[in-house]
Design a protein around this motif. Structure first.
Motif, PDB file in Angstrom:
ATOM      1  N   ALA A 161      -6.312   2.113   6.506  1.00 53.24           N
ATOM      2  CA  ALA A 161      -4.859   1.910   6.490  1.00 53.24           C
ATOM      3  C   ALA A 161      -4.199   2.659   5.339  1.00 53.24           C
ATOM      4  O   ALA A 161      -2.992   2.919   5.377  1.00 53.24           O
ATOM      5  CB  ALA A 161      -4.541   0.423   6.390  1.00 53.24           C
ATOM      6  N   LEU A 162      -4.974   3.022   4.320  1.00 52.04           N
ATOM      7  CA  LEU A 162      -4.398   3.763   3.197  1.00 52.04           C
ATOM      8  C   LEU A 162      -3.888   5.133   3.631  1.00 52.04           C
ATOM      9  O   LEU A 162      -3.078   5.747   2.937  1.00 52.04           O
ATOM     10  CB  LEU A 162      -5.441   3.913   2.089  1.00 52.04           C
ATOM     11  N   CYS A 163      -4.351   5.616   4.786  1.00 58.31           N
ATOM     12  CA  CYS A 163      -3.911   6.922   5.277  1.00 58.31           C
ATOM     13  C   CYS A 163      -2.859   6.804   6.367  1.00 58.31           C
ATOM     14  O   CYS A 163      -2.549   7.797   7.026  1.00 58.31           O
ATOM     15  CB  CYS A 163      -5.108   7.702   5.822  1.00 58.31           C
ATOM     16  N   ARG A 164      -2.314   5.624   6.560  1.00 57.19           N
ATOM     17  CA  ARG A 164      -1.462   5.413   7.724  1.00 57.19           C
ATOM     18  C   ARG A 164      -0.203   6.273   7.696  1.00 57.19           C
ATOM     19  O   ARG A 164       0.361   6.576   8.754  1.00 57.19           O
ATOM     20  CB  ARG A 164      -1.104   3.935   7.855  1.00 57.19           C
ATOM     21  N   HIS A 165       0.257   6.655   6.494  1.00 59.40           N
ATOM     22  CA  HIS A 165       1.456   7.493   6.430  1.00 59.40           C
ATOM     23  C   HIS A 165       1.123   8.973   6.599  1.00 59.40           C
ATOM     24  O   HIS A 165       2.014   9.787   6.815  1.00 59.40           O
ATOM     25  CB  HIS A 165       2.173   7.286   5.095  1.00 59.40           C
ATOM     26  N   LEU A 166      -0.166   9.289   6.512  1.00 58.23           N
ATOM     27  CA  LEU A 166      -0.586  10.684   6.627  1.00 58.23           C
ATOM     28  C   LEU A 166      -0.805  11.074   8.075  1.00 58.23           C
ATOM     29  O   LEU A 166      -0.558  12.207   8.482  1.00 58.23           O
ATOM     30  CB  LEU A 166      -1.869  10.901   5.824  1.00 58.23           C
ATOM     31  N   VAL A 167      -1.289  10.113   8.874  1.00 59.68           N
ATOM     32  CA  VAL A 167      -1.591  10.394  10.279  1.00 59.68           C
ATOM     33  C   VAL A 167      -1.122   9.212  11.125  1.00 59.68           C
ATOM     34  O   VAL A 167      -0.980   8.100  10.632  1.00 59.68           O
ATOM     35  CB  VAL A 167      -3.108  10.593  10.499  1.00 59.68           C
TER      36      VAL A 167
ATOM     37  N   LEU B  20      -7.998  14.907   2.525  1.00 59.94           N
ATOM     38  CA  LEU B  20      -6.771  14.361   1.954  1.00 59.94           C
ATOM     39  C   LEU B  20      -6.753  12.839   2.019  1.00 59.94           C
ATOM     40  O   LEU B  20      -6.290  12.174   1.080  1.00 59.94           O
ATOM     41  CB  LEU B  20      -5.551  14.942   2.668  1.00 59.94           C
ATOM     42  N   CYS B  21      -7.263  12.272   3.103  1.00 59.59           N
ATOM     43  CA  CYS B  21      -7.342  10.816   3.186  1.00 59.59           C
ATOM     44  C   CYS B  21      -8.205  10.258   2.057  1.00 59.59           C
ATOM     45  O   CYS B  21      -7.911   9.185   1.510  1.00 59.59           O
ATOM     46  CB  CYS B  21      -7.934  10.396   4.535  1.00 59.59           C
ATOM     47  N   ALA B  22      -9.267  10.972   1.720  1.00 63.87           N
ATOM     48  CA  ALA B  22     -10.150  10.496   0.652  1.00 63.87           C
ATOM     49  C   ALA B  22      -9.420  10.421  -0.680  1.00 63.87           C
ATOM     50  O   ALA B  22      -9.707   9.541  -1.505  1.00 63.87           O
ATOM     51  CB  ALA B  22     -11.360  11.413   0.520  1.00 63.87           C
ATOM     52  N   GLN B  23      -8.457  11.305  -0.914  1.00 63.21           N
ATOM     53  CA  GLN B  23      -7.726  11.272  -2.175  1.00 63.21           C
ATOM     54  C   GLN B  23      -6.808  10.049  -2.250  1.00 63.21           C
ATOM     55  O   GLN B  23      -6.415   9.619  -3.338  1.00 63.21           O
ATOM     56  CB  GLN B  23      -6.888  12.553  -2.357  1.00 63.21           C
TER      57      GLN B  23
ATOM     58  N   LEU C  33       0.835  -1.214   0.000  1.00 63.56           N
ATOM     59  CA  LEU C  33       0.000   0.000   0.000  1.00 63.56           C
ATOM     60  C   LEU C  33       0.865   1.258   0.000  1.00 63.56           C
ATOM     61  O   LEU C  33       0.532   2.262   0.631  1.00 63.56           O
ATOM     62  CB  LEU C  33      -0.951   0.014   1.204  1.00 63.56           C
ATOM     63  N   SER C  34       1.984   1.201  -0.717  1.00 66.50           N
ATOM     64  CA  SER C  34       2.889   2.355  -0.730  1.00 66.50           C
ATOM     65  C   SER C  34       3.322   2.774  -2.136  1.00 66.50           C
ATOM     66  O   SER C  34       3.799   3.895  -2.317  1.00 66.50           O
ATOM     67  CB  SER C  34       4.130   2.059   0.118  1.00 66.50           C
TER      68      SER C  34
END
Length: 625
Positions: free
Chosen positions: A601-607, A589-592, A468-469
């Motif tokens: 988990a797709l937002c794990r690097h954002l928050v 931003l997570c939605a993008q 997922l990166s």
């Protein structure tokens, strides 16, 4: 494709013990039981339909999670009755039989109307019209799904008495052909041909739009003949449209199409649906067909010989979101709609595309050498398509068909564009996750994805499933033509690697055009559609490939001013008056980053991980499209 054990093209089979029998004498108790289950299903969706809308990345979570949460309470409640399996199945058989009686449908409808008014879900006239429009289909769906003896008793008493599999997980099959090594597209050589593709979505023509009426009426849709005059101190609806919960008059769509010259010329048009207005509580099939034929004729008039490739939106049917899979036959099927679409769009589509359009509302064709276009019916992934309660496993076999199309394109060395209405990140979880798998498998073949539905300007990035990166694809979500809610009218133009041997057919850039309603509605003014922005120039993108959009999200998280630019353009130059603070910015931003539904988990690097549940709760706000 149906669930395991169900043959293709058929609904769920019933055993002899599940056949209908005479209604028991305890009709009031059965009705109360029905009412409780109906409310558990109907009220959350009703609230989504009638709640004040706001542009937001993801809609509420699916029904399966809801039922899983309430199952223990239901099991405990029914346990107090010492309910046995045979009694349970007899009870729900009686319920099913009783509810199919027209008098019972009318009784359920009358109770639903009273509850709608009591809970102030909508104005009384809207409650009455909406319930009458939906009641027959909803009763049919519930008696064939959540109220069927096997489903209901499996939920209440456990697997020994039945099998509850509403919205259960499922997987499509991928071919045994090994996936080729990833090969990101190379930038085209300087001077290579570039195609311009006009993208239209969410036109939402309101036949009853009337200048001067109340734009803030009590109904879910205003600026209409039945909206009444505005308060004395407030202006009425504008001539070209209004910043409110209003759709567009036909003259605004004519202005859009007649004023396309500066944005062209176009090689082709992608048109992803939602033609009728949002007066979903009072639409007939005749209304929907009038919208289809009127707007299609308008597109043909102004675009002439330019080929147009449409997709089916969720508002094309009535009741709204009601798209039965092909195993539903007779008057409740979608045959009336797909047949009319095939007739209206016949000049644009070849015979094989018309054949699958008539069956399931989707098709594939080759608009030029080396490029395959696939138009998906995204209503078969929709959380709001109540017919999927009967069977949500790959409805119409569409995803398995998509795999076959992509494999054939890979074998030929072709590239593929996918168009559709509802974005994949807004779909039922199993559908969305299967689609994500397909995109990863065919990342070398898939050159572009194009959707609408949210009415705002955004995108969804796809990643490799293992880590997922690694960004590997991006779905572009174009803004709406309609103003609904509080937006400028707009449209999108994509610049795509052009028609030549060896073309990658990827998106090189995109432009968004709007009509500024404040200026257009001034006395004596004429409408002027103008360029709002170009993506690469505005955001400083090196290209329009997935990694550039991934990097943009992280740049916007660090750079508040850059995010404010995005927020302004997200709303087509007319953002809400309330500022978008940190929670709003994070959710947006997570939605993008979320092309796969229910996947925080797709937002794990954002928050930080600890924040993900809070982010997911932000996504659950309603979206009205």
């Amino acid at each position: 494709m149906p669930r395991h054990g169900v043959s293709p093209g058929q609904g769920r089979p019933r055993s002899d013990g599940e056949q209908a029998s005479d209604r028991s004498s305890g009709a009031p108790c059965l009705r109360l039981l029905w009412l409780g289950l109906a409310l558990a299903l109907a009220l959350p969706n009703s609230l989504v339909l009638w709640s004040p809308a706001e542009a937001h990345p993801l809609p509420a979570q699916g029904h399966s999670a809801k039922f899983i949460r309430i199952a223990p309470q239901l099991q405990e409640a029914f346990g107090w009755w010492n309910l046995t399996c045979p009694t349970c199945k007899g009870l729900f058989t009686a319920i099913d039989f009783g509810l199919r009686n027209q008098a019972s449908v009318a009784w359920v409808g009358s109770v639903a109307i009273k509850l709608c008014m009591l809970l102030k879900i909508a104005p009384p006239a809207v409650c009455q019209s909406a319930v009458h429009l939906f009641e027959d289909d909803m009763v049919e769906v519930w008696t064939r799904s959540v109220l069927s003896p096997s489903e209901a008793c499996g939920l209440l008493l456990g697997s020994s008495c039945g099998h509850w599999d509403i919205f259960s997980s499922w997987n499509i099959s991928l071919p045994a052909v090994p996936k080729p090594p990833p090969q990101p597209p190379k930038p085209p050589a300087p001077g290579s041909p570039v195609s311009r593709v006009l993208f239209l979505t969410d036109l939402h023509w309101d036949h009853d739009y009337l200048e001067g009426t109340d734009p803030n009426c009590e109904n879910p849709l205003c600026c209409r003949r039945d909206s009444g005059p505005p308060p004395a101190s407030q202006p009425g609806a504008g001539y070209w449209g209004e910043y409110s919960k209003c759709d567009l008059p036909l003259r605004t769509l004519e202005s859009l199409l007649s004023g396309l010259g500066p944005a062209g010329p176009f090689d082709m048009v992608y048109w992803t649906g939602d033609i009728p207005a949002h007066n979903v509580w009072q639409q007939s099939r005749q209304d929907q067909l009038r919208a289809l034929t009127t707007v299609t004729a308008l597109v043909k008039k102004f675009l002439g010989p330019v080929p147009v490739y449409p997709a089916v939106g969720n508002h094309e049917s009535t009741p709204v979101n009601g798209f039965p899979p092909p195993f539903i036959k007779g008057n409740q099927s979608s045959h009336w709609l797909y047949e009319a679409m095939a007739e209206a769009w016949e000049p644009w589509l070849p015979a094989e595309a018309l054949r699958t359009l008539r069956i399931g509302g989707f098709y594939a064709l080759s608009p030029r050498p080396g490029l395959r276009l696939i138009s998906l019916n995204m209503n078969f992934c929709s959380r709001e398509n109540f017919w999927l309660l009967i069977n949500s496993t790959d409805p119409a076999g569409q995803l398995q068909w998509l795999v076959g199309e992509l494999q054939a394109a890979e074998d030929r060395g072709d590239k593929v564009h996918i168009i559709g209405h509802i974005p994949p990140g807004h779909c039922l979880k199993s559908w969305s996750w299967n689609y994500y798998r397909i995109v990863e498998r065919y990342e070398n073949t898939l050159a572009g994805q194009f959707f609408g539905h949210t009415h705002v300007d955004e995108f969804e990035v796809f990643y490799d499933e293992e880590t997922l990166s690694r960004p590997l694809s991006v779905a572009f979500l174009a803004p709406s033509a309609t103003t609904y809610i509080g937006l400028n009218p707009g449209y999108r133009v994509y610049q795509i690697d052009g028609n030549y041997s060896g073309s990658s057919h990827v998106v090189l850039d995109h432009e968004t055009y709007i009509l500024n309603l404040t200026e257009a509605n001034e006395p004596g003014a004429t409408p002027h559609w103008h360029l709002l922005y170009r993506a690469r120039e505005t955001y400083g993108l090196p290209n329009a490939l997935p990694t550039a959009w991934h990097d943009l999200v992280y740049r916007m998280w660090r750079d508040t001013q850059l995010f404010q630019t995005f927020w302004f353009l997200y709303h087509k130059g007319h953002p809400p008056s309330e500022p978008c603070g940190t929670p709003c910015r994070l959710a947006t931003l997570c939605a993008q980053l979320s092309a796969r539904s229910d996947s925080p988990a797709l937002c794990r690097h954002l928050v930080p991980d600890a924040s993900l549940p809070n982010v997911q709760s932000l996504w659950s706000r309603p979206l009205l499209c």
